[in-house]
Design a protein around this motif. Structure first.
Motif, mmCIF file in Angstrom:
data_model
loop_
_atom_site.group_PDB
_atom_site.id
_atom_site.type_symbol
_atom_site.label_atom_id
_atom_site.label_comp_id
_atom_site.label_asym_id
_atom_site.label_seq_id
_atom_site.Cartn_x
_atom_site.Cartn_y
_atom_site.Cartn_z
ATOM 1 N N VAL A 287 0.816 -1.217 0.000
ATOM 2 C CA VAL A 287 0.000 0.000 0.000
ATOM 3 C C VAL A 287 0.854 1.274 0.000
ATOM 4 N N LEU A 288 1.916 1.303 0.792
ATOM 5 C CA LEU A 288 2.708 2.538 0.863
ATOM 6 C C LEU A 288 3.454 2.783 -0.452
ATOM 7 N N GLY A 289 4.014 1.739 -1.021
ATOM 8 C CA GLY A 289 4.682 1.878 -2.311
ATOM 9 C C GLY A 289 3.701 2.305 -3.398
ATOM 10 N N LEU A 290 2.497 1.756 -3.345
ATOM 11 C CA LEU A 290 1.476 2.138 -4.318
ATOM 12 C C LEU A 290 1.073 3.598 -4.146
ATOM 13 N N ALA A 291 1.035 4.060 -2.902
ATOM 14 C CA ALA A 291 0.663 5.459 -2.648
ATOM 15 C C ALA A 291 1.700 6.401 -3.258
ATOM 16 N N ALA A 292 2.971 6.060 -3.122
ATOM 17 C CA ALA A 292 4.013 6.902 -3.711
ATOM 18 C C ALA A 292 3.873 6.932 -5.232
ATOM 19 N N LEU A 293 3.603 5.776 -5.811
ATOM 20 C CA LEU A 293 3.435 5.728 -7.270
ATOM 21 C C LEU A 293 2.205 6.519 -7.710
ATOM 22 N N GLU A 294 1.161 6.458 -6.882
ATOM 23 C CA GLU A 294 -0.062 7.193 -7.230
ATOM 24 C C GLU A 294 0.213 8.696 -7.320
ATOM 25 N N ALA A 295 1.019 9.201 -6.386
ATOM 26 C CA ALA A 295 1.334 10.636 -6.420
ATOM 27 C C ALA A 295 2.084 10.982 -7.711
ATOM 28 N N SER A 296 2.919 10.072 -8.179
ATOM 29 C CA SER A 296 3.670 10.374 -9.404
ATOM 30 C C SER A 296 2.753 10.361 -10.627
ATOM 31 N N LEU A 297 1.690 9.552 -10.571
ATOM 32 C CA LEU A 297 0.748 9.559 -11.701
ATOM 33 C C LEU A 297 0.009 10.888 -11.792
ATOM 34 N N ASP A 298 -0.177 11.543 -10.646
ATOM 35 C CA ASP A 298 -0.806 12.870 -10.687
ATOM 36 C C ASP A 298 0.008 13.827 -11.560
ATOM 37 N N VAL A 299 1.323 13.720 -11.489
ATOM 38 C CA VAL A 299 2.169 14.572 -12.333
ATOM 39 C C VAL A 299 2.076 14.128 -13.787
ATOM 40 N N TRP A 300 2.151 12.817 -13.990
ATOM 41 C CA TRP A 300 2.104 12.302 -15.360
ATOM 42 C C TRP A 300 0.862 12.766 -16.105
ATOM 43 N N GLU A 301 -0.236 12.860 -15.360
ATOM 44 C CA GLU A 301 -1.489 13.193 -16.045
ATOM 45 C C GLU A 301 -1.573 14.677 -16.418
ATOM 46 N N LEU A 302 -0.559 15.444 -16.024
ATOM 47 C CA LEU A 302 -0.456 16.829 -16.497
ATOM 48 C C LEU A 302 0.285 16.921 -17.829
ATOM 49 N N ALA A 303 0.870 15.823 -18.251
ATOM 50 C CA ALA A 303 1.750 15.865 -19.430
ATOM 51 C C ALA A 303 1.136 15.069 -20.574
ATOM 52 N N ASP A 304 1.173 15.625 -21.746
ATOM 53 C CA ASP A 304 0.724 14.918 -22.949
ATOM 54 C C ASP A 304 1.851 13.979 -23.390
ATOM 55 N N PRO A 305 1.605 12.674 -23.421
ATOM 56 C CA PRO A 305 2.689 11.738 -23.775
ATOM 57 C C PRO A 305 3.326 12.024 -25.127
ATOM 58 N N ALA A 306 2.553 12.541 -26.074
ATOM 59 C CA ALA A 306 3.145 12.857 -27.386
ATOM 60 C C ALA A 306 4.122 14.020 -27.257
ATOM 61 N N ALA A 307 3.789 15.001 -26.428
ATOM 62 C CA ALA A 307 4.709 16.128 -26.208
ATOM 63 C C ALA A 307 5.955 15.660 -25.458
ATOM 64 N N VAL A 308 5.765 14.753 -24.524
ATOM 65 C CA VAL A 308 6.909 14.190 -23.788
ATOM 66 C C VAL A 308 7.849 13.485 -24.758
ATOM 67 N N ARG A 309 7.253 12.718 -25.662
ATOM 68 C CA ARG A 309 8.070 11.990 -26.630
ATOM 69 C C ARG A 309 8.833 12.955 -27.547
ATOM 70 N N ALA A 310 8.150 13.978 -28.017
ATOM 71 C CA ALA A 310 8.812 14.939 -28.910
ATOM 72 C C ALA A 310 9.983 15.608 -28.192
ATOM 73 N N LYS A 311 9.777 15.983 -26.944
ATOM 74 C CA LYS A 311 10.859 16.629 -26.198
ATOM 75 C C LYS A 311 11.983 15.640 -25.905
ATOM 76 N N SER A 312 11.613 14.408 -25.607
ATOM 77 C CA SER A 312 12.634 13.379 -25.352
ATOM 78 C C SER A 312 13.552 13.234 -26.561
ATOM 79 N N LEU A 313 12.956 13.156 -27.742
ATOM 80 C CA LEU A 313 13.785 13.024 -28.946
ATOM 81 C C LEU A 313 14.649 14.265 -29.150
#
Lengths: 414, 414
Positions: A287-313
């Protein structure tokens, strides 16, 4: 100091950063001021809001809610809830096919076991000889337990067509090679595997959070990946597992624990798998490890994966441009269709060079025998960071400081 | 309200509490003021210092140390370091035989797999039909993968001698029965198992942290247990695994992951098990979960396990005395040599009665079909708490309030 004159200047990088819509997400992470962190492909940085979320789960859900939180705080459904969020935003997986639980190794054991059972009468579990070793160790241990099955190792994924035949049960491949950063074409390779009647199992450790993934569209059968690299779930974060819905009814995995049971609290002595992807759970979720991961998903959901990919390249291109004239061999493909979110540079003294960079606060890592790896994480790295890192590498190589005794090889590295 | 006149009064309980050297440890836990918590046998309470320790690990080791903390903060050695502490203080295990990792279910798969391989030519994996179900599910899944092996289920441990023979490979038993709280004589039973040439695997979920355990002295072969009950490691805390040193060299477990490899960072394609108990590790350890468990061990090391056991027996005796005249059937043995740290009371409407108690802030739990379970955790429960809990049960039964519709059975319970 000389520079590569074809690449942008630091000032040009700063101007590009200022115009980058992803740039403000950097503020969502806590990073030490004296560090340039190019190892998010090994352990992601700490999201700014994770400590607060975790503290709240600990104090309120555990401390005050106590056992009641299994129902009241939804702990029972945490593996599937996080799996759905991850699936929808980053994996291209419709709800009900992803769970977050256990480690990548353990999850791989589960999905490979299920896959072998779905292809009775076929014996070959095909994998790459240079896959991340734990994948091979798990495959080796597993085939030892499934009569008539055996690992078949390829020198590279390019050999795949030469071995695919009617005896191929399962093919396990890494979406991105952890050493070179080379990216495979998931949809095309999966199709070739399916044409041979085999099942495709993908290791997404180096792509989940690095680029958009379309598991459903690519027809993938099973996949696993870790939560602590690009997903920023924290050290040893729970991993995830994808099982395509079409395999749920017949899929039987070997780690049959109570959280995967059809009626967990009926306490039946016999195992009956739960409906759906829940049958791929085993023991009590972390549960505690999952809670930490859940908080990180909150950040991920602010980012468009296609924009992340373009910037990564853009970031990896930039780093390769800025280091193209150095005495190192770039082993990461320049072709963007074949590149993940890291750059690997070969040098016989790579270990020492990485240590000298770390001493300057530029953190990459090293993989034996001679690869320096630099991970580029668009959520918290800027073009200016990349420019500074390339400059540091240029200086370390020019000065020869890596020859100092303090940079000689010591114990374990990650 | 009537009372049981042979048992101590609340005032007498308070006087005993005031003289109890363990009583001050209550201050080391954070518990809600409106709760009497008798479910520490399902999820232990939050130690006062855990939030601070976890916050420090998150901010300093992850946030600032980043990847460097695998070496600098000792994350690599965390599973064995915590295992040694647990082994020395609570399990009677010399260093180098315990690791903290994965879930109980996954660890059980590992040790049962290793045990079956150590007894080639023998087919029976003996377990109790009323063992905690995940143990049976794992045993069932595992024997399906080890040719020639099969589960053999006993109606009770008392039947053990009747089935032990030259075909018995492994016997899996719970040290304390999760339903009734009955305690087995680990040393005597292990000796009987060994006389048949079989190996003894113990599930310590309901005894680790509840009473002193002497794994080495009892000659136990393997054991597993969970970190979230009496050990207070938090929801879904990592579990532990004991493998007696004499089995290390030949012991081969099926979940062969990179953290169990002899040379993890040489990235060899072939698996070679590490020396010692490290070979029982699989994937990347759950660092945050381990950190929470580590903070709870700091509290445990302030308590003498013998004193904890004495107080546990006093608390369970007291609860049984105070409820002896009620219309419930005590199924937990009165003989202290056969009693763990919980009291189970049978009542056909047990589910509703437990819900009515919870509504009053007295938290126990229910196990189908008719058992009410009350766990007694000497680190944070007092005799006064026990008296108040017994009074609440008396009042709930006398008033019949449990008949109210709001206490009817709903979804999942833990």
């Amino acid at each position: 100091m000389t520079t590569n004159m074809t690449a942008p200047t630091r000032e040009q990088c700063a101007a590009l950063d200022a115009a980058d819509p992803l740039h403000p997400l950097r503020e969502r992470f806590t990073l030490p001021a004296d560090v340039l962190y190019l190892d998010g492909n090994s352990l992601g940085a700490l999201p700014r809001d994770t400590p607060g979320h975790l503290a709240k789960v600990v104090a309120d859900e555990w401390g005050t809610g106590l056992i009641r939180s299994w129902n009241d705080a939804g702990w029972f459904h945490q593996p599937g809830r996080l799996g759905d969020r991850l699936g929808a935003h980053l994996l291209g997986a419709a709800n009900g096919q992803v769970v977050v639980c256990d480690s990548t190794s353990v999850n791989l054991f589960k999905v490979l076991g299920a896959a072998l059972r779905l292809r009775p009468g076929r014996g070959a579990l095909v994998a790459e000889r240079h896959a991340f070793p734990t994948d091979l160790y798990i495959a080796d241990g597993l085939t030892g337990l499934y009569p008539g099955t055996r690992p078949v190792l390829l020198d590279s994924a390019a050999q795949l067509d030469a071995v695919l035949d009617g005896d191929t049960a399962v093919v396990l491949l890494s979406h991105v090679d952890y050493r070179t950063g080379e990216l495979l074409d998931m949809a095309a390779v999966t199709e070739r595997i399916h044409r041979a009647g085999a099942l495709a199992v993908w290791d997404l450790c180096h792509t989940a959070g690095a680029l958009p993934i379309e598991l459903d569209a690519a027809g993938v059968d099973f996949a696993v990946g870790c939560g602590y690299k690009y997903l920023n779930g924290g050290p040893g974060a729970p991993a995830f597992l994808y099982a395509a819905e079409r395999h749920h009814a017949a899929g039987r995995q070997p780690l049959t624990g109570w959280f995967g049971h059809a009626r967990q609290f009926d306490f039946e002595p016999g195992y009956r798998p739960a409906e759906g992807v829940t049958r791929f759970l085993t023991g009590t979720p972390p549960v505690l490890g999952l809670a930490a991961l859940e908080a990180s998903l909150d950040v991920w959901e602010l980012a468009d994966p296609a924009a992340v990919r373009a910037k990564s390249l853009e970031l990896t291109d930039l780093f390769m441009d800025l280091t193209a004239d150095l005495d190192v061999e770039a082993v990461t493909p320049r072709d963007p269709a074949r590149r993940g979110s890291q750059v690997a540079l070969r040098h016989p003294e790579g270990y020492r060079i990485v240590q000298a960079l770390i001493a300057r606060g530029v953190i990459g890592d090293f993989r034996a025998p001679d690869l320096m790896r630099f991970g580029f994480t668009p959520l918290y790295l800027s073009r200016t960071d990349v420019h500074d890192a390339a400059t540091a590498l240029r200086e370390v190589l020019a000065s020869g400081e890596w020859r100092e005794e303090r940079f000689a090889r010591r114990g374990e590295v990650t």
